[in-house]
Motif scaffolding. Structure first.
Motif, PDB file in Angstrom:
ATOM      1  N   LEU A  97       5.138   9.162   7.904  1.00  0.00           N
ATOM      2  CA  LEU A  97       3.758   8.688   7.998  1.00  0.00           C
ATOM      3  C   LEU A  97       3.589   7.378   7.241  1.00  0.00           C
ATOM      4  N   LEU A  98       4.187   7.297   6.054  1.00  0.00           N
ATOM      5  CA  LEU A  98       4.121   6.069   5.266  1.00  0.00           C
ATOM      6  C   LEU A  98       4.753   4.912   6.038  1.00  0.00           C
ATOM      7  N   VAL A  99       5.932   5.158   6.602  1.00  0.00           N
ATOM      8  CA  VAL A  99       6.605   4.111   7.366  1.00  0.00           C
ATOM      9  C   VAL A  99       5.780   3.727   8.592  1.00  0.00           C
ATOM     10  N   GLY A 100       5.061   4.688   9.154  1.00  0.00           N
ATOM     11  CA  GLY A 100       4.191   4.389  10.284  1.00  0.00           C
ATOM     12  C   GLY A 100       3.144   3.341   9.940  1.00  0.00           C
ATOM     13  N   GLU A 101       2.624   3.383   8.709  1.00  0.00           N
ATOM     14  CA  GLU A 101       1.659   2.371   8.267  1.00  0.00           C
ATOM     15  C   GLU A 101       2.311   0.993   8.247  1.00  0.00           C
ATOM     16  N   ALA A 102       3.526   0.934   7.700  1.00  0.00           N
ATOM     17  CA  ALA A 102       4.229  -0.350   7.623  1.00  0.00           C
ATOM     18  C   ALA A 102       4.613  -0.857   9.004  1.00  0.00           C
ATOM     19  N   VAL A 103       5.041   0.052   9.888  1.00  0.00           N
ATOM     20  CA  VAL A 103       5.397  -0.336  11.254  1.00  0.00           C
ATOM     21  C   VAL A 103       4.185  -0.914  11.980  1.00  0.00           C
ATOM     22  N   ALA A 104       3.039  -0.264  11.859  1.00  0.00           N
ATOM     23  CA  ALA A 104       1.828  -0.747  12.528  1.00  0.00           C
ATOM     24  C   ALA A 104       1.435  -2.131  12.019  1.00  0.00           C
ATOM     25  N   GLU A 105       1.535  -2.335  10.712  1.00  0.00           N
ATOM     26  CA  GLU A 105       1.199  -3.637  10.133  1.00  0.00           C
ATOM     27  C   GLU A 105       2.177  -4.706  10.609  1.00  0.00           C
TER      28      GLU A 105
ATOM     29  N   ILE B  47       4.884  -7.200   3.582  1.00  0.00           N
ATOM     30  CA  ILE B  47       4.787  -5.743   3.421  1.00  0.00           C
ATOM     31  C   ILE B  47       5.825  -5.290   2.396  1.00  0.00           C
ATOM     32  N   VAL B  48       5.387  -4.496   1.429  1.00  0.00           N
ATOM     33  CA  VAL B  48       6.296  -3.817   0.514  1.00  0.00           C
ATOM     34  C   VAL B  48       6.075  -2.324   0.694  1.00  0.00           C
ATOM     35  N   MET B  49       7.147  -1.594   0.947  1.00  0.00           N
ATOM     36  CA  MET B  49       7.044  -0.140   1.074  1.00  0.00           C
ATOM     37  C   MET B  49       8.083   0.502   0.165  1.00  0.00           C
ATOM     38  N   THR B  50       7.775   1.684  -0.352  1.00  0.00           N
ATOM     39  CA  THR B  50       8.718   2.353  -1.225  1.00  0.00           C
ATOM     40  C   THR B  50       8.439   3.847  -1.309  1.00  0.00           C
ATOM     41  N   ASN B  51       9.527   4.603  -1.339  1.00  0.00           N
ATOM     42  CA  ASN B  51       9.461   6.030  -1.651  1.00  0.00           C
ATOM     43  C   ASN B  51      10.291   6.200  -2.919  1.00  0.00           C
ATOM     44  N   PRO B  52       9.706   5.891  -4.077  1.00  0.00           N
ATOM     45  CA  PRO B  52      10.471   5.880  -5.322  1.00  0.00           C
ATOM     46  C   PRO B  52      10.586   7.278  -5.914  1.00  0.00           C
TER      47      PRO B  52
ATOM     48  N   CYS C  26       2.673  -0.048   0.440  1.00  0.00           N
ATOM     49  CA  CYS C  26       2.636   1.378   0.774  1.00  0.00           C
ATOM     50  C   CYS C  26       3.626   2.103  -0.130  1.00  0.00           C
ATOM     51  N   PHE C  27       3.179   3.165  -0.793  1.00  0.00           N
ATOM     52  CA  PHE C  27       4.121   3.930  -1.600  1.00  0.00           C
ATOM     53  C   PHE C  27       3.768   5.413  -1.584  1.00  0.00           C
ATOM     54  N   GLU C  28       4.821   6.233  -1.665  1.00  0.00           N
ATOM     55  CA  GLU C  28       4.657   7.692  -1.665  1.00  0.00           C
ATOM     56  C   GLU C  28       4.496   8.191  -3.091  1.00  0.00           C
ATOM     57  N   HIS C  29       3.844   9.353  -3.244  1.00  0.00           N
ATOM     58  CA  HIS C  29       3.655   9.929  -4.573  1.00  0.00           C
ATOM     59  C   HIS C  29       3.530  11.436  -4.479  1.00  0.00           C
ATOM     60  N   ASP C  30       3.514  12.094  -5.621  1.00  0.00           N
ATOM     61  CA  ASP C  30       3.363  13.541  -5.690  1.00  0.00           C
ATOM     62  C   ASP C  30       1.896  13.912  -5.476  1.00  0.00           C
ATOM     63  N   PRO C  31       1.617  15.055  -4.823  1.00  0.00           N
ATOM     64  CA  PRO C  31       0.218  15.446  -4.624  1.00  0.00           C
ATOM     65  C   PRO C  31      -0.595  15.529  -5.916  1.00  0.00           C
TER      66      PRO C  31
ATOM     67  N   GLN D 212      -8.831  -2.613  -1.065  1.00  0.00           N
ATOM     68  CA  GLN D 212      -8.644  -1.628   0.011  1.00  0.00           C
ATOM     69  C   GLN D 212      -7.634  -0.543  -0.403  1.00  0.00           C
ATOM     70  N   ILE D 213      -7.758  -0.094  -1.629  1.00  0.00           N
ATOM     71  CA  ILE D 213      -6.872   0.960  -2.136  1.00  0.00           C
ATOM     72  C   ILE D 213      -7.277   2.289  -1.500  1.00  0.00           C
ATOM     73  N   GLU D 214      -6.336   2.908  -0.803  1.00  0.00           N
ATOM     74  CA  GLU D 214      -6.662   4.143  -0.080  1.00  0.00           C
ATOM     75  C   GLU D 214      -5.534   5.153  -0.207  1.00  0.00           C
ATOM     76  N   ASP D 215      -5.902   6.376  -0.546  1.00  0.00           N
ATOM     77  CA  ASP D 215      -4.922   7.460  -0.606  1.00  0.00           C
ATOM     78  C   ASP D 215      -4.930   8.211   0.724  1.00  0.00           C
ATOM     79  N   HIS D 216      -3.745   8.656   1.165  1.00  0.00           N
ATOM     80  CA  HIS D 216      -3.608   9.315   2.463  1.00  0.00           C
ATOM     81  C   HIS D 216      -2.959  10.687   2.294  1.00  0.00           C
ATOM     82  N   ARG D 217      -3.234  11.561   3.242  1.00  0.00           N
ATOM     83  CA  ARG D 217      -2.681  12.918   3.207  1.00  0.00           C
ATOM     84  C   ARG D 217      -1.568  13.083   4.224  1.00  0.00           C
ATOM     85  N   ASP D 218      -0.667  14.026   3.928  1.00  0.00           N
ATOM     86  CA  ASP D 218       0.417  14.309   4.857  1.00  0.00           C
ATOM     87  C   ASP D 218      -0.036  15.335   5.886  1.00  0.00           C
TER      88      ASP D 218
END
Length: 292
Positions: A107-115, A193-198, A250-255, A273-279
């Protein structure tokens, strides 16, 4: 894996699936039937869609399947046993020493792909950076889905780099070996675009990680300090430096970091435009924001 089906005669596909499923169910596996099916396909070297058409397994294939089921019952991830994981449309090679890509990260990568796709459609050649690339799954997926993008990936861990090199071979991705909070150099203000799943799992609190994950996948790819945000505290200003105005982060995090992860961006002061998203399970999972 013993019983009449195995001892008395050579088991068929259905018998092997049943035996494997029961063995894994007895170990508490959350997906015993699915795991047994994947491992049987691997042992028979066939696609899941063709398993029902597969000829009766020979003794060597049955023996190999037994070994795979035993290893899975002992806690080895299915992906390590088969040597692959699917991420979006990419077949990713994985094994001990690298984090296994998860469906929620798609889902995170989907945001980057769309952008990136939108920028290509507007006549641009967007620059995308994947920090902490691990297996290279995120960078590989974006590069193939948006051919007009210029993609870079950064990884420091030597074990993960082995897998990143394999998965990014043949992709239009530049792999940088080194610290994700410093690389790539010379690109400040030039990135779209910067994306990361750290690493983001907290050492205390947070969503409990399964024992299997903790015992089999590399700790440096999982944990990042007491609250799980140590690395992100450094990545946020680094991403701010890399991105041009209006660029997407775009970055992933713990719930458990539903408030604290976006809070890092708010405290930095260079984001809008800081926005948190759900899986797909409805859990807080990743953040998007734009460089102001």
């Amino acid at each position: 894996m013993t019983g009449p089906d195995v001892v008395g005669r050579q088991p068929g596909v259905a018998g092997l699936l049943g035996l494997g499923s029961r063995r894994l169910a007895g170990t508490g596996s959350p997906t015993p039937a699915a795991d047994a099916r994947v491992l049987l396909c691997h042992a028979l070297d066939t696609e899941p869609s063709r398993l029902i058409l597969a000829p009766p397994p020979d003794p060597e294939q049955v023996s190999r399947y037994r070994e795979l089921i035993a290893a899975r019952a002992a806690g080895t991830p299915v992906q390590y046993l088969t040597g692959e994981a699917w991420f979006r449309s990419e077949r990713i090679e994985v094994g001990p020493g690298v984090f296994i890509p998860r469906p929620e990260t798609e889902l995170l990568v989907g945001e980057a792909v769309a952008e990136a796709a939108a920028r290509v459609a507007a006549g641009e050649s967007p620059t995308v950076i994947d920090l902490c690339t691990g297996s290279g799954a995120m960078a590989a997926a974006l590069a193939r889905e948006v051919p007009g993008a210029r993609v870079h990936a950064v990884e420091a861990d030597p074990d993960a780099l082995v897998w990143a090199r394999r998965n990014l071979a043949g992709c239009a991705v530049t792999l940088h070996e080194g610290d994700a909070v410093r690389l790539p150099e010379g690109m400040d203000g030039l990135v779209d675009i910067v994306m990361t799943n750290p690493p983001y799992l907290p050492l205390t609190g947070g969503e409990p990680a399964s024992r299997q994950v903790v015992e089999t996948e590399p700790g440096p790819a999982l944990f990042s300090g007491e609250d799980g945000l140590d690395l992100l505290r450094d990545l946020v200003p680094h991403a701010a430096a890399l991105l041009r105005r209006g660029g997407l982060f775009c970055f992933e995090h713990d719930p458990s970091q539903e408030a604290s992860a976006p809070g890092l961006l708010a405290a930095d002061g260079r984001w809008e435009q800081i926005e948190d998203h759900r899986d797909l399970a409805g859990r807080s999972r990743y953040v998007t924001a734009r460089r102001s």
